[in-house]
Design an enzyme around this catalytic site. Structure first.
Site, short mmCIF file in Angstrom:
data_model
loop_
_atom_site.label_atom_id
_atom_site.label_comp_id
_atom_site.label_asym_id
_atom_site.label_seq_id
_atom_site.Cartn_x
_atom_site.Cartn_y
_atom_site.Cartn_z
N GLU A 68 -8.14 2.73 1.24
CA GLU A 68 -8.48 1.74 0.21
C GLU A 68 -8.98 0.41 0.78
O GLU A 68 -9.72 -0.31 0.11
CB GLU A 68 -7.28 1.49 -0.70
N ARG A 100 -11.11 -0.39 3.06
CA ARG A 100 -12.57 -0.48 3.20
C ARG A 100 -13.25 -0.69 1.86
O ARG A 100 -14.33 -1.28 1.79
CB ARG A 100 -13.08 0.76 3.93
N LYS A 129 1.62 7.93 0.58
CA LYS A 129 2.11 7.97 1.96
C LYS A 129 3.50 8.63 2.02
O LYS A 129 4.23 8.65 1.03
CB LYS A 129 2.23 6.54 2.51
N ASP A 141 0.17 -4.88 4.90
CA ASP A 141 -1.22 -4.41 4.85
C ASP A 141 -2.17 -5.51 4.37
O ASP A 141 -3.35 -5.24 4.14
CB ASP A 141 -1.32 -3.18 3.94
N ASP A 170 0.84 -1.20 0.00
CA ASP A 170 0.00 0.00 0.00
C ASP A 170 0.87 1.25 0.00
O ASP A 170 1.40 1.65 1.03
CB ASP A 170 -0.92 0.00 1.22
#
Length: 500
Positions: free
Chosen positions: A348, A350, A276, A287, A269
């Protein structure tokens, strides 16, 4: 991986080999079998304990050369705390504590499964062995040079017990669960250039060897299902996404509704377009720990032939900032028909879970769904690394999860849900948005998930603080902890297996 703690069970009277491990409490007394193994060395042990200020406290250990007359090279005395205070859930920790003291240069270990008050029960001795096995795990596959102090323990553990057959039977069952934990750890620890979505799916498919039915959905199959939320996350990656559905039918009534588990599997991620910071981004290989837990759990259930029908489903993607990546402002249509406005592409997980939860709810009509995800940094702010956040629409399921957490040491803490939080994810342009304001971020994330479970009893576990990078424990020094496998196996065993 080095996972080379080999476990066997022998009678209490068996002469020790290599390292002798015995247990005492704050009384500094030993059980009868331990006293026989120590021969006349009791006074020497007491003097060594006094010099080291070892007082038998829980979690402490004394490590000395074996005194003259003891048929072992080394002696480790593990403290259990106040007399009579040891609970069933403590034995796995005792096994881990002992193993942590042994080091990497031992080839044979004898653990005397006895407290000062007498021999451990078979299930307690089995837990001791499981603790040793879990503590002995080390992920070192990619190291070409290893210093002696960093080498993994490779040893034969002989657990001396009062009832060999009963202890062995209990351990066989528990060892399958431990193997599931190790599998989950392996998946989380793998680098992202190795464990991309297709490879993750391939490894999950290996559960077929245990009798698990595994179905892998590629992009075309998910497009046909209308999984626009999951596919939106995946569209920026060279590696296309997958959904893997695993089914174990172990109940006596094959038509019985299954229990269901769903995992977030973001193999890496970056945050996508909402990228990030560079600092610690490498940790985002973890992740996918929720999905790893689900695979490890399905392994455990199938290997021990759990008398339950179970479904495990994982959504596997990479979240990358490609020219084709999803943008803030995009609106995606989920499998449920509901639409989501993308506010932050780094929210992302969810989106992935929304489609997989809906699929499982509608396709399999489960008794309940538990989803696991390293979903929010906010849960670390709220609960640290000791508890996973628990969100649920069902009090009974929540209570059962809490009790299983206490029993296994994989603890959960219930967090609130409510209409005040739910309205925060309403969107001006779509049915909802994937990120709300700054406050209560773990709660608003869970509120979105709740919109995709219909009326199914459901619990969401936010494991961002417990599944990766958490502090070492008595039974784990691995970066990926395998959190959730033992918790959910206990939940199933206690409440949902067919009784025969």
């Amino acid at each position: 991986m080095t996972d080379a703690v080999k476990v066997g069970f022998v009678p209490l009277s068996t002469a020790p080999k290599g390292v002798l491990v015995v247990f005492t409490d704050e009384s500094m007394k030993f059980g009868p079998a331990s006293r026989k193994h120590l021969v006349n060395a009791g006074d020497v042990v007491k003097r060594a304990a006094a010099a080291a200020e070892f007082k038998g406290k829980s979690g402490s250990a004394l490590d000395i050369l074996a005194p003259q007359g003891v048929k072992a090279a080394r002696l480790i005395v593990v403290g259990t705390g106040k007399a009579g205070s040891v609970k069933d859930e403590d034995f796995i920790k005792l096994g881990g504590t002992a193993t942590g003291k042994i080091g990497s240069n031992a080839s044979a270990v004898t653990l005397v499964a006895e407290l000062p008050g007498g021999a451990m029960k078979p299930h307690q001795a089995a837990a001791l062995a499981v603790g040793a096995r879990l503590r002995g795990y080390k992920f070192d596959r990619y190291k070409t040079k290893t210093k002696d102090k960093d080498k993994a323990l490779v040893a034969q553990f002989s657990v001396a017990v009062a009832d060999v057959a009963a202890a062995r039977k209990a351990f066989i069952r528990d060892a399958h669960v431990a193997n599931g934990v190790v599998l989950a750890r392996e998946l989380v620890n793998e680098p992202p250039n190795v464990l991309y979505p297709a490879e993750f799916a391939r490894r999950a498919a290996q559960l077929r060897k245990l009798g698990v039915k595994v179905e892998i959905f590629d992009v075309k199959a998910m497009e046909k299902l209308g999984m626009g939320a999951l596919l939106g996350v995946s569209q920026g990656s060279y590696h296309p996404g997958r959904m893997v559905v695993m089914r174990w039918n172990g109940a006596s009534n094959k038509a019985d509704k299954p229990v269901a588990f769903v995992g977030k599997g973001v193999c890496f991620d970056t945050g996508g377009i909402s990228i990030k910071p560079a600092g610690s981004m490498e940790e985002m290989k973890g992740d996918m720990a929720g999905a790893a837990c689900v695979v490890g759990l399905m392994h455990a259930l199938a290997a021990r032939k759990a008398k339950v029908n179970a479904v495990g489903a994982i959504g596997i993607v990479e979240n990358m900032p490609d020219g084709n990546a999803q943008r803030p402002g995009d609106i995606v249509k989920t499998m449920s028909g509901q639409t989501i406005e993308i506010i932050n592409t780094d929210a992302e997980g969810r989106l992935v879970l929304a489609d997989v939860l809906w699929y499982v709810t509608q396709k399999h009509k489960p008794k309940f769904i538990v989803d696991l995800a390293t979903l929010t940094g906010a849960i670390l702010v709220a609960l640290g690394t000791e508890y996973a956040g628990l969100f649920s629409n069902n009090d009974q399921l929540s209570e059962r999860l809490s009790k299983s957490g206490d029993a296994t040491g994989e603890r959960v803490w219930r967090m609130p849900l409510g209409p005040e939080f739910d309205k925060q994810i309403d969107s001006k342009f779509a049915d909802m948005k994937n990120a709300a304001g700054r406050w209560g971020g773990s709660i608003t994330a869970a509120q979105l998930l709740q919109r995709f479970v219909d009326n199914t009893p459901w619990a969401h576990l936010d494991i961002a603080g417990t599944a990766m990078g958490a502090p070492a424990t008595d039974i784990n020094t691995s970066w990926g902890s395998g959190y959730g496998v033992r918790l959910l196996d206990h939940l199933v065993a206690q409440h949902y297996e067919t009784k025969r």
